[in-house]
Each structure stands twice: as C-alpha cells, then as structure tokens.
Design a protein around this motif. Structure first.
Motif, PDB file in Angstrom:
ATOM      1  N   ASN A  46       0.839  -1.206   0.000  1.00 42.31           N
ATOM      2  CA  ASN A  46       0.000   0.000   0.000  1.00 42.31           C
ATOM      3  C   ASN A  46       0.871   1.252   0.000  1.00 42.31           C
ATOM      4  OD1 ASN A  46      -2.196   1.643  -0.138  1.00 42.31           O
ATOM      5  ND2 ASN A  46      -2.704   1.531   2.040  1.00 42.31           N
ATOM      6  N   GLU A  47       1.744   1.325  -1.014  1.00 42.86           N
ATOM      7  CA  GLU A  47       2.661   2.459  -1.176  1.00 42.86           C
ATOM      8  C   GLU A  47       2.504   2.963  -2.604  1.00 42.86           C
ATOM      9  OE1 GLU A  47       6.883   1.957   0.059  1.00 42.86           O
ATOM     10  OE2 GLU A  47       7.276   2.720  -1.951  1.00 42.86           O
ATOM     11  N   PRO A  48       1.551   3.879  -2.823  1.00 40.75           N
ATOM     12  CA  PRO A  48       1.308   4.369  -4.194  1.00 40.75           C
ATOM     13  C   PRO A  48       2.564   5.008  -4.798  1.00 40.75           C
ATOM     14  CG  PRO A  48      -0.415   5.119  -2.682  1.00 40.75           C
ATOM     15  CD  PRO A  48       0.670   4.503  -1.843  1.00 40.75           C
ATOM     16  N   LEU A 105       8.943  -5.025  -4.748  1.00 40.52           N
ATOM     17  CA  LEU A 105      10.033  -5.594  -3.933  1.00 40.52           C
ATOM     18  C   LEU A 105      11.263  -5.691  -4.826  1.00 40.52           C
ATOM     19  CD1 LEU A 105      10.285  -6.833  -0.961  1.00 40.52           C
ATOM     20  CD2 LEU A 105      10.389  -9.027  -2.154  1.00 40.52           C
ATOM     21  N   PHE A 106      12.191  -4.750  -4.645  1.00 35.51           N
ATOM     22  CA  PHE A 106      13.312  -4.616  -5.589  1.00 35.51           C
ATOM     23  C   PHE A 106      14.201  -5.850  -5.610  1.00 35.51           C
ATOM     24  CE2 PHE A 106      11.983  -0.673  -6.748  1.00 35.51           C
ATOM     25  CZ  PHE A 106      12.197   0.377  -5.867  1.00 35.51           C
ATOM     26  N   MET A 107      14.651  -6.209  -6.790  1.00 35.38           N
ATOM     27  CA  MET A 107      15.559  -7.351  -6.958  1.00 35.38           C
ATOM     28  C   MET A 107      16.936  -6.982  -6.419  1.00 35.38           C
ATOM     29  SD  MET A 107      14.852  -9.109 -10.615  1.00 35.38           S
ATOM     30  CE  MET A 107      13.377  -8.648 -11.522  1.00 35.38           C
ATOM     31  N   GLU A 110      20.496 -10.898  -2.443  1.00 38.91           N
ATOM     32  CA  GLU A 110      20.040 -11.698  -1.300  1.00 38.91           C
ATOM     33  C   GLU A 110      18.557 -12.084  -1.442  1.00 38.91           C
ATOM     34  OE1 GLU A 110      21.056  -8.602  -1.197  1.00 38.91           O
ATOM     35  OE2 GLU A 110      19.792  -7.325   0.091  1.00 38.91           O
ATOM     36  N   ARG A 111      17.774 -11.224  -2.060  1.00 38.73           N
ATOM     37  CA  ARG A 111      16.365 -11.565  -2.268  1.00 38.73           C
ATOM     38  C   ARG A 111      16.224 -12.586  -3.407  1.00 38.73           C
ATOM     39  NH1 ARG A 111      13.671  -5.498  -1.940  1.00 38.73           N
ATOM     40  NH2 ARG A 111      13.510  -5.341   0.349  1.00 38.73           N
ATOM     41  N   CYS A 112      17.074 -12.415  -4.433  1.00 42.00           N
ATOM     42  CA  CYS A 112      17.030 -13.348  -5.567  1.00 42.00           C
ATOM     43  C   CYS A 112      17.361 -14.766  -5.117  1.00 42.00           C
ATOM     44  CB  CYS A 112      18.009 -12.912  -6.654  1.00 42.00           C
ATOM     45  SG  CYS A 112      17.582 -11.329  -7.404  1.00 42.00           S
ATOM     46  N   GLY A 158      13.221  -2.823   4.370  1.00 42.20           N
ATOM     47  CA  GLY A 158      13.207  -2.248   3.036  1.00 42.20           C
ATOM     48  C   GLY A 158      14.587  -1.858   2.538  1.00 42.20           C
ATOM     49  N   THR A 159      14.623  -1.511   1.279  1.00 39.59           N
ATOM     50  CA  THR A 159      15.888  -1.166   0.611  1.00 39.59           C
ATOM     51  C   THR A 159      16.529   0.072   1.210  1.00 39.59           C
ATOM     52  OG1 THR A 159      15.132  -2.182  -1.426  1.00 39.59           O
ATOM     53  CG2 THR A 159      16.860  -0.524  -1.625  1.00 39.59           C
ATOM     54  N   GLU A 160      15.723   1.073   1.574  1.00 36.70           N
ATOM     55  CA  GLU A 160      16.270   2.340   2.071  1.00 36.70           C
ATOM     56  C   GLU A 160      16.883   2.145   3.458  1.00 36.70           C
ATOM     57  OE1 GLU A 160      13.109   1.890   1.023  1.00 36.70           O
ATOM     58  OE2 GLU A 160      13.588   2.454  -1.022  1.00 36.70           O
ATOM     59  N   GLU A 161      16.262   1.281   4.248  1.00 39.72           N
ATOM     60  CA  GLU A 161      16.822   0.970   5.573  1.00 39.72           C
ATOM     61  C   GLU A 161      18.204   0.342   5.387  1.00 39.72           C
ATOM     62  OE1 GLU A 161      15.360  -2.605   7.584  1.00 39.72           O
ATOM     63  OE2 GLU A 161      15.167  -1.441   9.431  1.00 39.72           O
TER      64      GLU A 161
HETATM   65  O1  6CS Z   1      11.990  -3.195  -2.317  1.00 36.73           O
HETATM   66  C1  6CS Z   1      12.058  -2.465  -1.350  1.00 36.73           C
HETATM   67  O2  6CS Z   1      12.617  -2.789  -0.282  1.00 36.73           O
HETATM   68  C2  6CS Z   1      11.467  -1.044  -1.486  1.00 36.73           C
HETATM   69  N1  6CS Z   1      10.474  -1.049  -2.509  1.00 36.73           N
HETATM   70  C3  6CS Z   1       9.522  -0.121  -2.528  1.00 36.73           C
HETATM   71  C4  6CS Z   1       8.557  -0.064  -3.667  1.00 36.73           C
HETATM   72  N2  6CS Z   1       9.346   0.760  -1.551  1.00 36.73           N
HETATM   73  C5  6CS Z   1      10.190   0.818  -0.364  1.00 36.73           C
HETATM   74  C6  6CS Z   1      10.918  -0.523  -0.178  1.00 36.73           C
HETATM   75  O3  6CS Z   1      11.975  -0.358   0.782  1.00 36.73           O
END
Ligand code: 6CS
Length: 282
Positions: A46-48, A105-107, A110-112, A158-161
């Motif tokens: 739920n992140e437009p 959910l960005f590739m 580690e997620r792949c 998340g990716t930014e964290e």
């Molecule tokens: O894939 C992620 O971790 C990041 N993807 C999105 C669309 N928003 C924040 C998230 O951290």
C-alpha cells in the motif's frame, strides 16, 4: 516370434525411446491450483504508485495491475491482496500466506536467493523527503551517516533501511516506519530529519500532503536505480515461467507501457534490463 508380437514389442520400444527424450511437461500444477482457487493471493505494501488500497478495498497500483492482467491471461480470474511490511513479505511467501509478492520488492542478490523473481516490472531511483531548505544538507545516505544529529525513517526490511545501514548510519538513527503517512507525520513532527522511499512513492506522498515545509531530494546521490519483479516461491518456477511468458507478450504488445506509464513508471527502463543482470548486480 510372430510378426504381430514383434511389432508390438518394437512399437513399445520406440514409444519408450520417444518418452525418454521428450522434455518433462512443465509442472503447471500450481497454475491449475490458482485457476481452481479463482484468484492469486498477492502481498502488497500500500505504497502508491507501486501498490494502493482504496477506502473501499479496491486494489490498484502498477504492480497489482500488471499482475491482475497477467493472471487473467493465465486463466486466474482475479487477485486478492494482503498488506505486509516489506521485511515480512518473503517470510510470508515462504510460509504460504501469499502466492506471489507484487509490491515493488526490488531485486537484490540476497532476495534473488530467497525467491523466484519474474523478469523486471517496475524500476525507480531513491528519494528523500525532508524539511524545506534541506537544513542538514542531506543528499546521500552517507551524508546522513556523517551527521550525528540526522535521523532517517525508512520501511522495515526495506531497501532504504539497508542503504542507510550500509552507508554507516548507526542503527539507533535508522527509524523503522510502517507506512508513508506515518513517515510524513514523523518528519513534520521533527521525530526524523529525512524519510526515504523510491522517487515515485515520495513524490506521490509529498504532492498529496501539500505541505510547503516539506521538500524532496531526488535522486539520492550514490544510490542505484532498482527494479522489482513479481516474486514467487522457490519451487514455483513453472508458475513464474508462465507469468514471464505473458509478461513478455505484454511488453511486446505495448500493453505493459499502457498499464505502468500512467503511474509514472518507465516501460523502457524495465525492458532495458533483465532478472539475470539485476540479481547479479553487487
Ligand atoms: O523493495 C524495497 O525494499 C522497497 N520497494 C519499494 C517499492 N518501496 C520501499 C521498499 O523499501
């Protein structure tokens, strides 16, 4: 040996040979299960504009819209979404709570390793929402690390964290934020100095907030452009492959661009890369 009997034996031998060289039919049992179920259970955040749930429960956003169209073409009538934090999506998928993650959910390698990604769908850079005038001069995750007073809010798992921690921001200055509204409020209340999400998410949030005291820095210097894919359980590669066949047709026909570009995403960006490249990137 009577001719008839010989021919039977010969026919049987040639049939066995043919079977031995025939590729095993792709196991489409999971797809058959979803067809019978009538829907695919998708995880979203739920992140437009990546994903969105309206007040009436209607699910939209670029990722669910692409998934809905592809599943329809595969004979799975609809999707049913459940909201999850990014950090809980893969465990939820592995536990069988979701059939697929369609959430941006960005590739990443580690997620792949943990899921079976489709080919790329949505690509985006990273952004900061911060106080007007950017008083701490934050343009990169390293800038945040270098300023002992700077606190960053980001999605849990998340990716930014991860980018903030990897840039050297101490754990106690990386604040887990459950959703966009909370992140904006924490920024406005001065509990964090910067809130980080992908560019299109931050732009959507800040434009809707209509708060003159908040501004956007995008793209974050030094942060890569990421792309997501639909994420399937390891073991569901046949379902993932069926999804990819329809995704490729969607891209080829121009229908893919028609779905995602009104949300601000670039079809060309997703079509210019591959799962192989994104999963290998260090
Ligand atoms: O894939 C992620 O971790 C990041 N993807 C999105 C669309 N928003 C924040 C998230 O951290």
């Amino acid at each position: 040996m009577k001719i008839r009997h010989f021919m039977t034996m010969a026919a049987a031998a040639s049939a066995l040979t043919a079977l031995a060289v025939m590729p095993a039919a792709a196991d489409d049992s999971r797809l058959e299960e979803l067809k019978a179920q009538g829907f695919a259970r998708v995880a979203i955040a739920n992140e437009p504009p990546f994903t969105a749930v309206a007040a009436d429960g209607k699910v939209s956003g670029a990722a669910p819209d692409v998934a809905r169209e592809i599943f329809k073409r595969l004979g799975v009538e609809d999707i049913v979404a459940s909201i999850s934090e990014y950090g809980a999506m893969i465990p939820g998928l592995q536990a069988g709570r979701h059939d697929v993650i369609t959430a941006g959910l960005f590739m990443k390698p580690e997620r792949c390793a943990a899921v079976a990604y489709s080919e790329p769908v949505l690509c985006d850079a990273e952004a900061f929402a911060l106080k007007k005038g950017n008083p701490l001069g934050l343009k990169s995750y390293k800038d945040i690390a270098d300023n002992p007073d700077a606190r960053i809010g980001a999605p849990g798992g998340g990716t930014e964290e991860k980018l903030a921690l990897e840039a050297g921001v101490p754990r106690d200055r990386v604040i887990v934020v459950p959703d966009g509204q909370s992140g904006l409020k924490m920024l406005q209340d001065g509990r964090i100095d910067v809130y980080s999400l992908p560019v299109l998410s931050i732009n959507d949030l800040v434009s809707k907030a209509n708060d003159p005291n908040v501004e956007v820095v995008a793209p974050v210097e030094g942060a890569p452009v990421y792309c997501d894919g639909a994420a399937f359980r390891k073991g569901d590669e046949a379902l993932r492959d069926a999804f990819d066949v329809e995704l490729a047709k969607l891209k080829e026909s121009g229908d893919f661009a028609k779905i995602i570009e009104p949300y601000g995403f670039s079809a060309a960006a997703a079509m210019s890369t591959t799962r192989e490249k994104l999963c290998a990137a260090q």
